[in-house]
Every structure is written in structure tokens, then in C-alpha cells.
Scaffold this motif. Structure first.
Motif, PDB file in Angstrom:
ATOM      1  N   GLU A   1       0.836  -1.197   0.000  1.00 23.52           N
ATOM      2  CA  GLU A   1       0.000   0.000   0.000  1.00 23.52           C
ATOM      3  C   GLU A   1       0.871   1.246   0.000  1.00 23.52           C
ATOM      4  O   GLU A   1       2.039   1.212   0.395  1.00 23.52           O
ATOM      5  CB  GLU A   1      -0.921   0.024   1.237  1.00 23.52           C
ATOM      6  CG  GLU A   1      -1.919  -1.108   1.293  1.00 23.52           C
ATOM      7  CD  GLU A   1      -2.725  -1.072   2.583  1.00 23.52           C
ATOM      8  OE1 GLU A   1      -2.193  -0.557   3.591  1.00 23.52           O
ATOM      9  OE2 GLU A   1      -3.864  -1.565   2.592  1.00 23.52           O
ATOM     10  N   ARG A   2       0.263   2.344  -0.431  1.00 26.56           N
ATOM     11  CA  ARG A   2       0.919   3.640  -0.300  1.00 26.56           C
ATOM     12  C   ARG A   2       0.745   4.145   1.130  1.00 26.56           C
ATOM     13  O   ARG A   2      -0.273   3.884   1.765  1.00 26.56           O
ATOM     14  CB  ARG A   2       0.324   4.656  -1.276  1.00 26.56           C
ATOM     15  CG  ARG A   2       0.503   4.279  -2.739  1.00 26.56           C
ATOM     16  CD  ARG A   2      -0.027   5.377  -3.650  1.00 26.56           C
ATOM     17  NE  ARG A   2       0.041   4.965  -5.038  1.00 26.56           N
ATOM     18  CZ  ARG A   2       1.116   5.113  -5.812  1.00 26.56           C
ATOM     19  NH1 ARG A   2       2.208   5.691  -5.306  1.00 26.56           N
ATOM     20  NH2 ARG A   2       1.118   4.708  -7.068  1.00 26.56           N
ATOM     21  N   SER A   3       1.759   4.871   1.616  1.00 25.18           N
ATOM     22  CA  SER A   3       1.689   5.429   2.967  1.00 25.18           C
ATOM     23  C   SER A   3       2.151   6.886   2.929  1.00 25.18           C
ATOM     24  O   SER A   3       2.597   7.389   1.892  1.00 25.18           O
ATOM     25  CB  SER A   3       2.574   4.624   3.929  1.00 25.18           C
ATOM     26  OG  SER A   3       3.944   4.743   3.571  1.00 25.18           O
ATOM     27  N   GLU A   4       2.029   7.560   4.070  1.00 26.62           N
ATOM     28  CA  GLU A   4       2.430   8.965   4.137  1.00 26.62           C
ATOM     29  C   GLU A   4       3.917   9.130   3.856  1.00 26.62           C
ATOM     30  O   GLU A   4       4.341  10.111   3.249  1.00 26.62           O
ATOM     31  CB  GLU A   4       2.086   9.540   5.514  1.00 26.62           C
ATOM     32  CG  GLU A   4       0.589   9.588   5.796  1.00 26.62           C
ATOM     33  CD  GLU A   4       0.310  10.177   7.155  1.00 26.62           C
ATOM     34  OE1 GLU A   4       1.280  10.499   7.868  1.00 26.62           O
ATOM     35  OE2 GLU A   4      -0.881  10.323   7.500  1.00 26.62           O
ATOM     36  N   SER A   5       4.730   8.177   4.305  1.00 24.55           N
ATOM     37  CA  SER A   5       6.174   8.276   4.110  1.00 24.55           C
ATOM     38  C   SER A   5       6.634   7.734   2.766  1.00 24.55           C
ATOM     39  O   SER A   5       7.768   7.958   2.367  1.00 24.55           O
ATOM     40  CB  SER A   5       6.901   7.521   5.233  1.00 24.55           C
ATOM     41  OG  SER A   5       6.528   6.156   5.235  1.00 24.55           O
TER      42      SER A   5
ATOM     43  N   ALA B   1       5.835   4.049   0.984  1.00 21.97           N
ATOM     44  CA  ALA B   1       5.171   2.768   0.711  1.00 21.97           C
ATOM     45  C   ALA B   1       5.263   1.888   1.945  1.00 21.97           C
ATOM     46  O   ALA B   1       6.169   2.020   2.765  1.00 21.97           O
ATOM     47  CB  ALA B   1       5.816   2.070  -0.484  1.00 21.97           C
ATOM     48  N   SER B   2       4.285   0.975   2.072  1.00 24.33           N
ATOM     49  CA  SER B   2       4.298   0.011   3.169  1.00 24.33           C
ATOM     50  C   SER B   2       4.139  -1.392   2.589  1.00 24.33           C
ATOM     51  O   SER B   2       3.389  -1.605   1.644  1.00 24.33           O
ATOM     52  CB  SER B   2       3.177   0.298   4.175  1.00 24.33           C
ATOM     53  OG  SER B   2       1.915   0.075   3.587  1.00 24.33           O
TER      54      SER B   2
ATOM     55  N   VAL C   1       4.866  -4.967   9.440  1.00 25.75           N
ATOM     56  CA  VAL C   1       4.843  -3.927   8.413  1.00 25.75           C
ATOM     57  C   VAL C   1       6.243  -3.361   8.209  1.00 25.75           C
ATOM     58  O   VAL C   1       6.951  -3.057   9.173  1.00 25.75           O
ATOM     59  CB  VAL C   1       3.889  -2.776   8.790  1.00 25.75           C
ATOM     60  CG1 VAL C   1       3.752  -1.790   7.635  1.00 25.75           C
ATOM     61  CG2 VAL C   1       2.540  -3.314   9.187  1.00 25.75           C
TER      62      VAL C   1
ATOM     63  N   THR D   1       7.967  -0.084   6.372  1.00 24.68           N
ATOM     64  CA  THR D   1       7.723   1.203   5.730  1.00 24.68           C
ATOM     65  C   THR D   1       8.982   1.609   4.962  1.00 24.68           C
ATOM     66  O   THR D   1      10.087   1.518   5.490  1.00 24.68           O
ATOM     67  CB  THR D   1       7.366   2.286   6.756  1.00 24.68           C
ATOM     68  OG1 THR D   1       8.414   2.387   7.712  1.00 24.68           O
ATOM     69  CG2 THR D   1       6.077   1.933   7.461  1.00 24.68           C
TER      70      THR D   1
ATOM     71  N   SER E   1      10.834   4.755   2.852  1.00 18.10           N
ATOM     72  CA  SER E   1      10.718   6.217   2.900  1.00 18.10           C
ATOM     73  C   SER E   1      10.603   6.864   1.553  1.00 18.10           C
ATOM     74  O   SER E   1      10.118   7.981   1.456  1.00 18.10           O
ATOM     75  CB  SER E   1      11.929   6.810   3.639  1.00 18.10           C
ATOM     76  OG  SER E   1      13.119   6.520   2.913  1.00 18.10           O
TER      77      SER E   1
END
Length: 457
Positions: free
Chosen positions: A380-384, A386-387, A450, A452, A454
Motif C-alpha cells: 500500500e501507499r503510505s504517508e512516508s 510505501a508500506s 509492516v 515502511t 521512505s
């Protein structure tokens, strides 16, 4: 405890160059104000001296008396400006009021010489004044008397003149100071530009690159720094290459005997006839497999700590490929392994290390999750950026165990085959990609690990 970062070199240079300038500007302004006050006071003194002499000429002795030829129009001229009022007083004998403003104070010191003006300061109605006094003798030789003429002027004029002079002087100096500060700032930035370029080169290069860092058109001090850094990088690269060769040799020397040992034990198990011998061979086989797995994990951990070659790649495609590779084992274990999330997600990463991280997470889920469970690989896309996550609906972990999962050689179960390094490798790979690894519990039960990352591409 990490050391506190001090001021940057650019800020220190600005501070040491501009602070003395500010101090000198303030000191110069104070001295200029004092000089302006002094010159304004001299101008006032000269004006008062002329005024007192002119006023004294209007007082004419007649016999034993005085004729004061000072018309009302002249008085109005002297007192017409309330901000620059000139006060006067005529007294004879000195101190006995005859004409003018009787509130003018007398001098504290005696007038030493008749006919010579004496300047002093006084206060009238709470306002400071500059006052001049002039004593004159008049009358016959047998009845000489003394006439005192005083003229005072407010010092507000002096202060106004001083302020105007300071404004006329310091405003241009302030503009020049601002211009000088901009020139100093630009010069410092230009002077430190080689260090900025050197920082960019260091951030973009790898320690195993052999080409030295260039420092063309740089000061000699920067050349010396670059030379030292190049020497250090060459030494580090040499050690990295030696360690890589050692790891490759160790992998070959350890894996080959262990693989042979496992093969021989499996052959011995086929030929064994007694239950006791089969039991012993089974334990040897389990130990050999665990040793081979431990060697593989140790080598993977060491390699992940050495170097990460990050290039643009499709994280979702990589995850689907790893899921397909592990699907046969999941089916043989009676589990459902699937993929969910983005169809395409570009990131900057090391494909081999990310593949190893995913394999470790899937291996842990298959190893410690009971048959019939579901395992999901999610991108998934994340704020930082990708996750990357692996979820299962197994028993999960106790809250006290959550803080221990990333410790090396910590195992949440005593089932055979594990060595307690899988999640440590996963966390190290995540940090090598500028991210972090985290473990979460799922409701009603299950576990989610998970990663993450950057940067996305």
C-alpha cells in the motif's frame, strides 16, 4: 544520548562577521549622538551669548537709573515659539527682578568677571534650559551699581538638532550596513559552496565505488579534506570488498558440508531399520537443517548491513512474484497465501534485500501459524512512501512479547527450524531503505508485520 548539533559553519561565520559590525554601528551611533549634542550645545551657547549682549545694549543707564529700550514687539519675537522659547530676565542689583521672566534660576557659582558671559544649566517648569548671564556696571563713580542680564533657551532644540543629525548620518549607514550584510552572506555561501558540493557527492556515492571524489575549483583547505575523505573511503571500500569475499567463501564452505550432511542423514534414514536409530537420525537431520538455516540467516544479516544498492523497482510486482514462489509450500501446509493492494507501486530499493525480507516474513507466518490459516501479503501507499506487510490470522503474540520480536536470537516458539534472526533481518533491511519495521496485533487474533519505505520513485 546523541550529541547536540551545534551552529552550522555558515551561521558561525555570519555571527562573527555581522555581530562586530552591529556593535560598531551601535557604538558609532552613540558617539555620533554625543557629538551632535555637543555641537548643538555650542551653537546654542553662541546664539545665547549674542542674545544676551544684544539685550544688554538695550539697557541704558541714565544718571543713577536705567532706561530699558525693549519694546513689546521684541518680547513677542523672543517668546513666540513655545518649543523654542527664549526666556530673559533683567535684574539690578543681581537677583532683584526688573523685567522678563523672574523664574529664571540664578547661577550656582559667582560671576567672576563683569562684562564676561557665564553659561550654565537650569530648570524652569520641569524643563532643562541653557542659560547665559552677563553682569554690567553702571552709574557714577561714587554710586556704581551692577546690572544682570540673563537669557535662557530650552534644550529641546539641542535634542531635536541632535536627532536630526543622527537620522541624517545613521540611516545611510544602516542602508550601507544592510548592503554589506548581504554581500557578506553571499560571499560566505559562495565560499562554502565546495563543501555543499562535497556533501552532495558523498550522499550520492557508494562506499565501494572506486573513483575518487573531485574537488575542482575549490580552496586548498577543501582539497585537503577531500583527499582525506578519499583515503578513508578507499580504506572502507577495501574492507568491504574483503568482507564480501569472506562472506562468499564462508557461505560456500559452510553450506556445502551442511548440505552433504543433510543428504547423508536422509540416506541413512532410508536404510535405518530400528526405531531408536530412526529417532536419532531424525534429531540429527533437524539439527543439520536448523544449522543450515542459521548459516543462511547469518550471512543474509551480514550482507544486509554492508551495502544497499537502491534502484527504481515495482514493489507490487516484486511482492506478487515472491507470493507465487511461496504458494506451493503454503498449499502443502494447508494455508491460503494471497496478495492484496496496489497493482503497481514504484519505489527505490534493493530487490534482493526486499525479496529476502518478504521471504523471512512469509516463512515465519507459515512456520508459526496453524494449518488452515490465511496469510496475506499487502502492498500500500503510505504517508512516508510505501508500506509492505504480511498478515496472518494465527494466534499472534502476547503484549509482553511484542517488544522482543526484533531482538536477535529471540524466539516466540520452540518449534524446530527457527533461529530467531528473521525479524532482525527484516528490520535491518527496512532501516537500510530509510524506513522501519513494526509489528501489530489484529482483531480478533493474528499478527501483522509492516515494513515502511521512505522513498517512492
Amino acid at each position: 544520548m546523541s550529541p547536540r548539533a551545534g551552529l552550522s559553519l555558515q551561521r558561525q561565520l555570519l555571527l562573527w562577521l555581522l555581530l562586530p559590525q552591529l556593535v560598531l554601528w551601535a557604538g558609532g551611533g552613540l558617539l555620533a549622538y554625543r557629538f551632535a549634542l555637543s555641537y548643538a550645545e555650542k551653537g546654542i551657547d553662541q546664539s545665547l551669548t549674542q542674545s544676551v549682549r544684544a539685550l544688554a545694549r538695550q539697557v541704558k543707564p541714565i544718571g543713577s537709573g536705567l532706561l530699558i529700550d525693549f519694546p513689546k514687539a521684541a518680547q513677542d519675537v523672543l517668546e513666540q515659539d513655545p518649543k523654542d522659547r527664549i526666556s530673559y530676565m533683567v535684574s539690578s542689583p543681581p537677583g532683584k527682578f526688573v523685567l522678563g521672566n523672574q523664574n529664571l534660576p540664578q547661577p550656582e557659582m559667582p560671576v567672576e568677571q563683569v562684562g564676561t558671559p557665564l553659561l550654565y544649566r537650569g530648570v524652569v517648569d520641569g524643563k532643562p534650559l541653557r542659560i547665559v548671564v552677563l553682569d554690567l556696571d553702571y552709574g557714577d563713580d561714587g554710586s556704581t551699581q551692577t546690572l544682570r542680564v540673563q537669557v535662557g533657551k530650552s534644550l529641546q532644540v539641542q535634542q531635536r538638532i541632535a536627532r536630526e543629525l543622527i537620522a541624517d548620518m545613521l540611516v545611510p549607514l544602516l542602508a550601507l550596513g544592510v548592503l554589506l550584510s548581504l554581500l557578506v552572506y553571499g560571499g560566505i555561501r559562495r565560499g562554502l559552496a565546495p563543501l555543499t558540493r562535497l556533501t552532495s557527492q558523498l550522499e550520492e556515492r557508494s562506499v565501494i565505488e572506486r573513483e575518487p571524489i573531485g574537488a575542482t575549483q575549490a580552496p586548498s583547505e577543501v582539497h585537503a579534506l577531500v583527499k582525506a575523505i578519499n583515503g578513508l573511503l578507499e580504506e572502507v571500500a577495501r574492507h568491504v570488498r574483503q568482507e564480501k569475499r569472506f562472506l562468499d567463501d564462508a557461505a560456500h564452505q559452510l553450506r556445502t558440508p551442511l548440505a552433504g550432511l543433510i543428504s547423508q542423514v536422509e540416506l541413512a534414514q532410508q536404510e535405518a531399520r530400528t526405531p531408536a536409530l530412526l529417532d536419532r537420525l531424525s534429531k540429527v537431520h533437524t539439527g543439520a537443517q536448523r544449522s543450515a538455516h542459521l548459516v543462511h540467516q547469518l550471512l543474509t544479516l551480514a550482507r544486509s548491513e554492508n551495502h544497499t544498492h537502491r534502484v527504481p523497482l515495482d514493489l507490487a510486482a516484486l511482492a506478487r512474484e515472491v507470493a507465487r514462489e511461496w504458494t506451493p509450500r503454503a498449499l502443502s501446509a494447508g494455508m491460503d497465501l494471497g496478495f492484496e493492494g496496489e497493482q503497481s507501486l514504484m519505489v527505490k530499493g534493493d530487490a534482493l534485500q526486499l525479496r529476502e525480507a518478504l521471504s523471512n516474513l512469509i516463512d515465519n507466518a507459515l512456520r508459526y501459524t496453524p494449518g488452515g490459516s490465511a496469510i496475506t501479503l499487502r502492498v500500500e501507499r503510505s504517508e512516508s512512501g510505501a508500506s509492505l506487510a504480511v498478515e496472518d490470522n494465527g494466534p499472534g503474540l502476547q503484549p509482553a512479547e511484542m517488544a522482543q520480536v526484533f531482538r536477535r536470537f529471540w524466539r516466540g516458539s520452540q518449534q524446530p527450524g527457527g533461529c530467531g534472526l528473521g525479524l532482525s533481518i527484516v528490520r535491518e533491511i527496512a532501516r537500510r531503505h530509510g524506513g522501519e519495521a513494526d509489528v501489530q496485533t489484529l482483531a480478533p487474533h493474528g499478527l501483522r508485520v509492516v515494513l515502511t519505505l521512505s522513498e517512492t520513485d
